[in-house]
Scaffold this active site. Structure first.
Site, mmCIF file in Angstrom:
data_model
loop_
_atom_site.group_PDB
_atom_site.id
_atom_site.type_symbol
_atom_site.label_atom_id
_atom_site.label_comp_id
_atom_site.label_asym_id
_atom_site.label_seq_id
_atom_site.Cartn_x
_atom_site.Cartn_y
_atom_site.Cartn_z
ATOM 1 N N ASP A 1 28.617 -1.337 -35.670
ATOM 2 C CA ASP A 1 27.978 -0.269 -34.899
ATOM 3 C C ASP A 1 28.378 -0.326 -33.425
ATOM 4 O O ASP A 1 27.570 -0.732 -32.591
ATOM 5 C CB ASP A 1 26.445 -0.413 -35.034
ATOM 6 N N GLU B 1 26.069 2.947 -25.510
ATOM 7 C CA GLU B 1 24.876 2.296 -26.049
ATOM 8 C C GLU B 1 24.936 0.777 -25.939
ATOM 9 O O GLU B 1 24.012 0.143 -25.436
ATOM 10 C CB GLU B 1 24.699 2.722 -27.510
ATOM 11 N N GLU C 1 19.165 4.048 -42.044
ATOM 12 C CA GLU C 1 18.151 3.844 -41.006
ATOM 13 C C GLU C 1 16.935 4.747 -41.219
ATOM 14 O O GLU C 1 16.423 5.394 -40.299
ATOM 15 C CB GLU C 1 18.755 4.061 -39.611
HETATM 16 C C1 GCV Z 1 21.260 8.127 -33.926
HETATM 17 C C2 GCV Z 1 22.745 3.078 -34.114
HETATM 18 C C3 GCV Z 1 21.943 3.599 -32.972
HETATM 19 C C4 GCV Z 1 21.005 4.698 -33.408
HETATM 20 C C5 GCV Z 1 21.832 5.807 -34.043
HETATM 21 C C6 GCV Z 1 22.614 5.204 -35.195
HETATM 22 C C7 GCV Z 1 23.539 6.229 -35.813
HETATM 23 O O1 GCV Z 1 21.933 2.418 -35.012
HETATM 24 O O2 GCV Z 1 21.245 2.550 -32.388
HETATM 25 O O3 GCV Z 1 20.318 5.171 -32.285
HETATM 26 O O4 GCV Z 1 21.030 6.844 -34.479
HETATM 27 O O5 GCV Z 1 23.408 4.141 -34.735
HETATM 28 O O6 GCV Z 1 24.700 6.244 -35.439
HETATM 29 O O7 GCV Z 1 23.107 6.987 -36.650
#
Ligand code: GCV
Length: 843
Positions: A382, A410, A303
């Site tokens: 995720d 989340e 990411e």
């Molecule tokens: C902290 C997902 C979440 C991100 C998070 C990522 C991760 O993509 O939406 O906010 O980043 O996981 O676990 O690194």
């Protein structure tokens, strides 16, 4: 019965005094035990506490014991550092206790193990609270107090945690914001600094210690690039100081580019010797400031984060450089397995994000330093509402692993919906991967039993915030409690865990315990029902805030959370035979189960296979009918939460009662938003009608755009499925706008619901009038999670207000007056008028 017992017996029978509790005490309320039989049992407990060790952790253990006994039993204790000749609790390590009890040989306790035992010493009774190390004394005290509070007759026990790593990750940023935080701002940071007042940080450490959690990573895995500057390290040391008396070790998320960004080296290539030296010196600097530093958490090549791929290096080459620097200090590296490409080609039917963990790490098994632990999210995508476990767990047989779960909700309602996640985590932990064709459940892999790995364990992203009750929804704290308990002992059942939590949080009244336990235990399944069933994914807004429905957002982009839904069918084909081959990453016995449509469990069907909507499930239902039915069932069950909770009125303190009720009422409305959006979307796509005639037919619903209006204008809503009929009305103001409609319902009682949109940009006011007489007024005052800061009418902001049990007669006139506030244009989607049925809520 003695007079004291009689009094307490009477107290037991009286409803809960209606006082207010903020929830700040969480499960450490130490409410006075009122059950006469339990009081009888605990009557013999001594009132003297002897603390043998002279260190802040042992002191906290003794003080906590005194505090708990005073609250729970009204026992006023005296503290001492030496044993005299009376009955006493004696707290110490094996070495300290051997000195006191000369006849006994020193016990072998694991460092974090403890023993609570009742022993005779001459004429006296000693309650021995023995911990392998001082933190274990604390664990023992908390366990003893938990047992008393939950009326457990068996106070003696010997326990040890299942694994050494039992950590939480906070995704807090230096500016005080929290990525995916739903309960206020950071308790650690503000305005680029560590807060000067760390009272909450110390309280958090106490909460963590009380359920056996021993580490906390305080900063976001998307780590701020200044994390390792000398100035910041000095500030982090203050948090470590606040944690230390509770036996919680601080750790940091670090960015692999730090040697370059902080150290000004020309490179951060892990194989460059100057980089290795930089890490070594940096780690030495950290340990001078924080002698009990836990280690690093690393998110790399994921990411947008920097990583070893930039230099053609592997995750193990990167992890090992850090690990070697940490080794002399007994620190560890938790290198995250969450490495994937978010620019996948959505048109490539063989592309598959779920494959990434295994593809990136499996071949590296055995190449990591012994103090590297691969931190693997429980599912391969995720934290969706339903995923299989990651096949990586079975592939790493020579590497320590920790399972990563997510307490911060989340994808599961952001602490505005109640979702008890322990059954989900248990499902993952109990999944038997059948590696090497033998029993290898995930819980035995991460605790090192299956493949004899020394480290490993459990990590949860938690994200508590400054909200007084830590996680915003009073029910959400069960997930943090349960995480700690499961990490300690993954064999505990969800029922055991919730039963403990409910008793500690709301007391032992059987009606309260029974109601809360049932509410919580079903809530994961219910949320799955009204969001994304059959393993299709949560169906939320993938490229947005991950809260309300946003179904199509998953398709046609590089993020790889595709539904692959079209006119004929849905689901990702991950088979070896015709799909992405993901299923082949599992050991053969399990792969066979998933590969075949005959044996693949229904709940994972659309995760593993692409099938026609008319495909028959094992239940005999078609896929499409299951989608409709589950959404209606889930939303119907969510609608029972508020009335079931209301049956506890007077048995729970006012504040937590009111806060929970408001959230349950909100959840009922938002569950309907989900139900309608997902059902209508699949109906639209498949063209297959609901056999029960519900989808697309809302006979009691009056669309706002179809009502005679003064001032309101019609607007399109995007995505269309998040508003009834794809449209809503807005009032541009500043004067109020009015919707007026003549009702022709048979005389009787009706619930009148108004579906509106609650935006961040202001507070609108609504008035409902029947024949010009006011019957309800409310403000659109942001029940929404903080992440929802868009100003759009959509599935995040759609909200329902219900005026219950209104008496109507044919010919009545209903008026809704919307007064805009700020940028919020008093938007309305529809009004729904439903006859009141006298059904009692489900138990
Ligand atoms: C902290 C997902 C979440 C991100 C998070 C990522 C991760 O993509 O939406 O906010 O980043 O996981 O676990 O690194």
């Amino acid at each position: 019965m003695r007079p004291r017992s009689l009094l307490l017996f009477l107290a037991w029978a009286i409803p809960y005094a209606a006082h207010a509790e903020t929830g700040a005490e969480a499960w450490l309320r130490y409410e006075r035990v009122a059950d006469p039989a339990a009081l009888q049992r605990y009557h013999e407990l001594p009132s003297r506490i002897v603390q043998l060790g002279e260190n802040p952790i042992a002191t906290n253990a003794a003080v906590e014991l005194a505090r708990g006994l005073s609250g729970e039993l009204g026992l006023q204790t005296q503290q001492a550092t030496t044993y005299g000749t009376e009955d006493a609790f004696v707290l110490g390590t094996p070495a300290e206790l051997t000195n006191l009890l000369p006849g006994e040989s020193q016990r072998q306790l694991p460092p974090e193990g403890f023993r609570i035992a009742r022993e005779r010493m001459g004429k006296h009774t000693l309650w021995i609270i023995e911990g392998g190390t001082p933190p274990a004394e604390l664990f023992a005290v908390f366990r003893l107090l938990e047992k008393i509070a939950t009326l457990n007759p068996q106070l003696e026990s010997t326990e040890a945690p299942s694994a050494p790593v039992r950590w939480v990750n906070q995704w807090d940023n230096p500016d005080g914001s929290i990525e995916r935080g739903y309960a206020g701002r950071s308790i650690f940071f503000d305005a680029s600094h560590v807060r000067s007042d760390l009272t909450r940080a110390a309280e958090y450490a106490r909460l963590l210690a009380s359920v056996g959690i021993n580490g906390c990573t305080v900063n976001n895995v998307n780590s701020d690039l200044r994390t390792l500057t000398p100035e910041m390290l000095h500030e982090f040391a203050r948090i470590a100081d606040a944690f230390r008396p509770w036996g919680v070790r601080l750790s940091l998320s670090v960015d692999l580019s730090s040697p370059q960004v902080v150290g000004h080296l020309p490179t951060f290539d892990p194989l460059d010797p100057t980089v290795a030296t930089w890490w070594q010196k940096k780690v030495e600097e950290i340990y001078t400031l924080i002698p009990d530093f836990g280690g690093f958490v690393v998110k790399a090549d994921s990411e947008g984060r920097a990583g070893p791929s930039q230099y053609g290096r592997t995750p193990s080459q990167a992890a090992n450089v850090l690990a070697r620097a940490l080794q002399p200090h007994h620190g560890v590296v938790l290198y995250r397995g969450f490495v994937y490409n978010h620019h996948l080609d959505w048109q490539d039917l063989k592309a598959d994000r779920a494959r990434a963990g295994y593809d990136n790490f499996a071949s590296l098994d055995g190449t990591f330093e012994p103090n590297v632990i691969i931190q693997v999210k429980h599912g391969p995508i995720d934290f969706q509402i339903r995923e299989p476990v990651s096949p990586l767990f079975a592939a790493l047989q020579h590497t320590s692993q920790a399972i990563e779960v997510q307490t911060t909700q989340e994808y599961t309602g952001q602490q505005r919906h109640m979702v008890f996640l322990i059954p989900m985590w248990k499902t993952a932990l109990d999944t038997d991967l059948r590696a090497q064709n033998r029993s290898t459940p995930v819980k035995e892999i991460v605790t090192g039993k299956s493949f004899h790995q020394p480290l490993g364990g459990f990590v949860s992203v938690v994200n508590v915030g400054l909200d007084a009750n830590w996680l915003h929804h009073p029910m959400a704290m069960a997930n943090l409690y349960g995480f700690g308990r499961l990490a300690w002992n993954p064999d505990l059942t969800s029922e055991q865990i919730i039963n403990e939590w409910t008793r500690l949080t709301f007391g032992n009244n059987p009606k309260v315990v029974d109601t809360v336990n049932h509410l919580q235990l079903d809530s994961w399944k219910v949320y799955e029902q009204y969001t994304g069933p059959l393993g299709i994914g949560t169906l939320t807004d993938i490229i947005g805030v991950h809260y309300g429905p946003g179904i199509e957002s998953a398709e046609r982009n590089g993020w790889g959370q595709w539904l692959r839904a079209d006119h004929n069918g849905a689901g990702m084909d991950r088979t070896v035979a015709t799909g992405t081959g993901f299923i082949g990453q599992y050991p053969p016995e399990l792969a066979r189960v998933y590969e075949s449509l005959t044996t693949c469990p229904d709940e994972l069907l659309l995760f593993m296979h692409h099938v026609h909507y008319t495909h028959e499930l094992h239940t005999g239902k078609t896929v499409i009918q299951h989608i409709y039915d589950s959404h209606y069932e889930g939303a119907a069950t969510a609608a029972t939460y508020a009335p079931r909770w209301e049956s506890l009125h007077g048995l729970v303190d006012n504040q937590r009662f009111g806060e929970t009720l408001k959230l349950f009422q909100y959840q009922a409305g938002h569950a309907m938003v989900w139900r309608d959006a997902v059902s209508e979307w699949f109906f639209h796509l498949s063209g297959i009608p609901d056999a029960q005639g519900r989808v697309g037919h809302h006979s009691n619903r009056i669309e706002a755009e179809a009502i005679t209006s003064t001032g309101y204008t019609v607007t399109d809503v995007h995505p269309w499925e998040t508003a009834s009929g794809g449209k809503a009305v807005i009032c541009k103001g500043p004067e109020p706008c009015i919707l007026t409609t003549k009702l022709n319902f048979p005389a009787g009682q009706y619930d009148i619901a108004v579906q509106y949109f609650d935006l961040r940009g202001g507070v609108s006011h609504y008035d409902l009038l029947l024949n010009d007489k006011p019957i309800a007024h409310w403000a659109a005052d942001d029940t929404l999670p903080p992440a929802v800061n868009d100003r759009n009418l959509d599935g995040h902001t759609s909200t329902r207000f219900t005026a219950p049990s209104v008496t109507l007669a044919p010919g009545d006139t209903l008026t809704l007056r919307g007064t805009p506030g700020g940028d919020e244009a008093a938007p309305v989607d529809y009004i729904e008028i439903t006859p009141v049925t006298k059904e009692t809520p489900k138990p």
